[in-house]
Design an enzyme around this catalytic site. Structure first.
Site, short mmCIF file in Angstrom:
data_model
loop_
_atom_site.label_atom_id
_atom_site.label_comp_id
_atom_site.label_asym_id
_atom_site.label_seq_id
_atom_site.Cartn_x
_atom_site.Cartn_y
_atom_site.Cartn_z
N HIS A 371 2.10 0.79 -9.50
CA HIS A 371 2.88 1.96 -9.07
C HIS A 371 2.01 3.20 -8.99
CE1 HIS A 371 6.97 0.25 -10.52
NE2 HIS A 371 6.66 -0.13 -9.30
N ASN A 636 -11.55 -8.19 3.88
CA ASN A 636 -11.53 -8.23 2.40
C ASN A 636 -11.44 -9.67 1.92
OD1 ASN A 636 -11.35 -5.46 2.64
ND2 ASN A 636 -9.13 -5.42 2.39
N ASP A 637 -10.41 -10.37 2.43
CA ASP A 637 -10.26 -11.76 2.00
C ASP A 637 -11.34 -12.65 2.60
OD1 ASP A 637 -8.16 -12.04 0.10
OD2 ASP A 637 -6.76 -11.40 1.65
N CYS A 684 -9.75 -5.32 10.27
CA CYS A 684 -8.93 -4.32 9.56
C CYS A 684 -9.17 -4.26 8.06
CB CYS A 684 -7.45 -4.60 9.82
SG CYS A 684 -6.89 -6.15 9.12
C1 PEP Z 1 -7.99 -8.21 4.17
O1 PEP Z 1 -7.95 -9.18 3.42
O2 PEP Z 1 -9.04 -7.76 4.65
C2 PEP Z 1 -6.75 -7.51 4.53
C3 PEP Z 1 -6.75 -6.58 5.44
O3 PEP Z 1 -5.63 -7.84 3.83
P1 PEP Z 1 -5.36 -7.32 2.34
O4 PEP Z 1 -6.47 -6.37 1.98
O5 PEP Z 1 -4.04 -6.68 2.35
O6 PEP Z 1 -5.41 -8.60 1.58
MG MG Z 2 -5.98 -10.11 3.08
#
Ligand code: PEP
Ligand code: MG
Length: 759
Positions: A371, A636-637, A684
């Protein structure tokens, strides 16, 4: 009989102690009397008190049951033996078979070899360890919860005595007890969750002055004080939820978060336990402190992220109660521009601190979906998560640098560091001003390539930044953020209205809605996430959506309805691992579209995209590109799965570089296939928010990037300074010559510098 099942024991124990405290003439006499009484009340064969001495040594100060000639002779280092372990961790240990515990340290002079079980509790004050109190028994037994509670209450009383020792110039042994303290500069590593750099004095959340008295002289008066403070706390929260929302920054989600918090604060269970302690003879402050102590201990044991957040909210409410008891105002005395250090923070307190000039925040147990994180992001307060130990190491008013860009807090920085950061901060301010001016110019490279620079969003507050940020649209709308902020599944109508407001706020610019991405560290209250060994690799994201089709279809319906009319709805599915999964999700979207179209409630165009986050999908590209209307790379993932390095773990965060051949070759391969198939692709993840990384993404052939709104101006400035074809040639050569997976950062940065790229 042991106090284990005797509910009256705490009151009786405190009553006896009150008499002793009044009668004993010297501190040593008090310590000796305490161990005698505790041993008798808890039916323990041994009770001992260890006090912290200079040099981080714990000295046996009084004992009942061990040899008396060991008193003031037996000494343990912090971290040594069970007692030293309890002092080092600040956590109690309840051991049925202490002698077989790996930390057990044998001291012949004490004669303790006869005792099997041990319960040891730290003596804490203001977060600092002043000593340890322990009981032991011959038989192998686990001490009852009531006994542990009684000993913890007693440890609070002891803290007062130990502090009294130091105030009176020391014990008979003539030395002051010392807490674990240092005065040198210290660096704490963490993960930046909201970017920014701040230099300022620190304020430690929860470091309220310890209460002066533990035992109440007049229990009836204490009850009245407590009830008055509870009433004030509720009134204050009501005012915050209604009036505090009017700070301009508060969104509907912030209001939801505060509403949930208010309900938690009103929960009867914790207030009843505090009332019980007051009835047993504690002062109101001591009763609240005791409940807080137990909450903290529970928090350490609970791994469920949602429960931990709820406990943190309760801890926050307890802190407010203490402030009302003392007639204090939150953050009183702190000059605006302070950096707040906290283990956890509730949303209401964060808003309070913000109103008083909060400039930066470190949350030792911060997480991307907490939060407090959601609110800090909406308020644009630089936030660093991690940095364990910072709260205990800092004193209020000490100088610090919070660098949420590089992920570190420097406590007590020396003048060189301060000088360097002051220069960096003013350079940033100048840069921001320059960037803001050019933010609305089109992101065209010097050689005429139009790049699409989009922003990421998850709250309505983010959508509000769209026009001013200069972004072309929303390249990633994380729909789960609103669900998490609200603390549960929204009803269908509220969900549709929420998406409609996003579509409206985007005013014709494209929005790529990502369907619910729960699981991993994003756990929704009331949702059957279950315990998982590796949640990042577990039941999350589209996997949940496909296993719970009713939920996914409901979301798709809400999105379709919200975008109904002469519009294009873009929906993308996260963490697609096989083309079959994507087909199944797309079929649901098609079916919902068809049925709403019959009712005249669908958008004119509906596009279905896949997020590329799992490396396996790279090897299914031809089939995927036949199916997908667009692709979005979640770096990111994708980075965490490609390098098998947990994205939230600071220890491995710097080990592998996004700017290395394995990642750049993969991106180049995907970009080439997408181009050949005429399927638009964007990136992204957070990588796009750093101009150097964004430069490399463009260099491998991707022409669309999406990032947090705050990063858009800097990336656009980089784009406008770039000769893309020259850089692409350089990067292709660099990738070809790179043998291995090492970082190419230095070479790329050098090229950028030599070619006048704005970074
Ligand atoms: C990512 O994994 O790069 C992504 C944009 O999704 P999140 O960061 O929400 O997992
Ligand atoms: Mg992700």
């Amino acid at each position: 009989m042991a106090a284990g099942s005797d509910r009256a024991a705490p009151r009786r124990l405190l009553g006896r102690l009150r008499v002793v405290m009044a009668e004993a003439e010297t501190p040593q006499a008090r310590f000796s009397a305490i161990v005698r009484i505790v041993a008798a009340e808890l039916a323990a064969e041994v009770c001992s008190i260890y006090v912290m001495r200079p040099g981080e040594i714990l000295e046996l100060f009084a004992t009942e049951g061990l040899r008396q000639d060991a008193v003031h002779r037996t000494r343990l280092r912090v971290g040594e033996g069970i007692v030293g372990t309890v002092a080092a961790s600040g956590q109690a240990l309840n051991l049925p078979d202490a002698q077989n515990h790996p930390a057990f340290a044998y001291r012949a002079e004490t004669g303790e070899e006869a005792f099997a079980s041990m319960l040891a509790v730290p003596v804490l004050r203001g977060g600092q360890v002043l000593g340890v109190i322990a009981v032991q028994n011959r038989d192998v037994r686990l001490y009852h919860e009531d006994e542990a509670e009684a000993l913890e209450t007693l440890a609070m009383l002891l803290a007062e005595l130990v502090v009294g020792l130091s105030r009176s110039g020391g014990s008979e042994q003539g030395e002051r007890p010392r807490a674990l303290n240092v005065t040198l500069p210290r660096v704490f590593e963490g993960v930046g969750l909201t970017p920014g750099i701040v230099l300022g004095p620190v304020l430690c959340h929860g470091a309220r002055p310890a209460q002066a008295t533990v035992l109440a002289d007049d229990p009836a008066r204490e009850r009245d004080r407590l009830e008055a403070a509870i009433a004030e706390m509720h009134a204050g929260l009501d005012a915050l939820v209604t009036k505090g929302i009017g700070r301009g920054s508060a969104s509907a989600e912030t209001r939801d978060v505060l509403e949930a918090y208010r309900l938690i604060a009103a929960d009867a269970g914790w207030l009843a336990r505090i009332r019980d302690s007051v009835i047993a003879g504690l002062t109101a402050e001591a009763a609240v402190e005791r409940e807080l102590g137990e909450l903290r201990a529970r928090m350490r044991r609970v791994s469920d992220a949602y429960l931990r957040e709820r406990l943190a909210d309760l801890e926050d409410a307890g802190g407010r109660l203490l402030d009302h008891l003392a007639g204090r105002v939150q953050a009183e005395g702190a000059a605006p521009g302070f950096i707040l250090l906290a283990r956890r923070l509730g949303p209401a307190e964060l808003l309070d601190y913000h109103a008083r000039g909060l400039a930066g925040l470190l949350l030792e147990e911060g997480s991307p979906t907490a939060h407090a994180t959601i609110i800090a992001r909406a308020l644009e307060v630089p936030l660093l998560a991690g940095g364990r130990g910072a709260v205990d190491a800092a004193e209020a008013g000490e100088a610090a640098v919070l660098d949420a860009e590089e992920g570190r807090l420097i406590l007590r920085p020396d003048s060189e560091i301060v000088y360097g950061y002051e220069a960096a901060i003013s350079a940033r301010a100048v840069r921001r001003a320059v960037l803001a001016e050019s933010a609305l110019l089109p992101p065209l490279t010097r050689d005429g390539v139009r790049i699409s620079v989009m922003m990421n969003a998850g709250l309505l507050a983010d959508v509000g930044h769209l026009a001013g940020s200069g972004a072309d649209g929303i390249g990633l709308f994380r729909t789960e953020i609103a669900w998490l902020a609200r603390g549960g599944l929204p009803d269908a109508e509220a969900e549709e209205q929420f998406y409609a407001r996003v579509v409206e706020g985007a005013a014709g610019r494209p929005v790529l809605f990502r369907t619910i991405d729960l699981g991993g560290d994003k756990l929704l209250p009331g949702f059957p996430h279950g315990e998982e060994e590796n949640p990042a690799l577990g039941w999350r994201s589209l996997r949940i959506g496909l296993d719970r089709p009713a939920m996914l279809r409901r979301q798709l319906r809400a999105l379709l309805r919200a975008a109904a009319g002469a519009r294009t709805l873009r929906v993308m599915f996260p963490m697609v691992t096989t083309v079959e999964e994507f087909r199944a999700a797309k079929a649901m979207l098609r079916a919902e579209t068809a049925s709403l179209r019959r009712a005249g409630r669908a958008p004119e165009h509906v596009l279905a995209g896949a997020m590329l986050e799992v490396p396996a999908l790279v090897w299914q590209m031809p089939a995927l590109l036949d199916e997908a209307d667009f692709l979005s790379i979640g770096s990111n993932d994708l980075t965490q799965f490609l390098f098998a390095a947990d994205r939230g773990n600071a220890r491995v965060a710097g080990r592998y570089d996004f700017l290395s051949a394995p990642m750049l070759d993969l991106l180049a391969h995907v970009a080439a296939l997408c181009r050949a198939a005429s399927v638009p692709v964007s990136l992204c993840g957070e990588a796009a928010s750093r101009p150097l990384e964004a430069l490399a993404v463009l260099g491998v052939g991707i022409r669309s990037v999406s990032m947090p709104a705050g990063a858009v101006p800097a990336v656009k400035a980089m784009v406008r300074s770039l000769d893309l074809s020259a850089f692409s040639r350089f990067l292709a050569g660099l990738r070809r010559s790179a043998a291995g997976g090492h970082s190419l950062r230095t070479e790329i940065a050098a090229w950028a510098r030599d070619h006048g790229i704005t970074l």
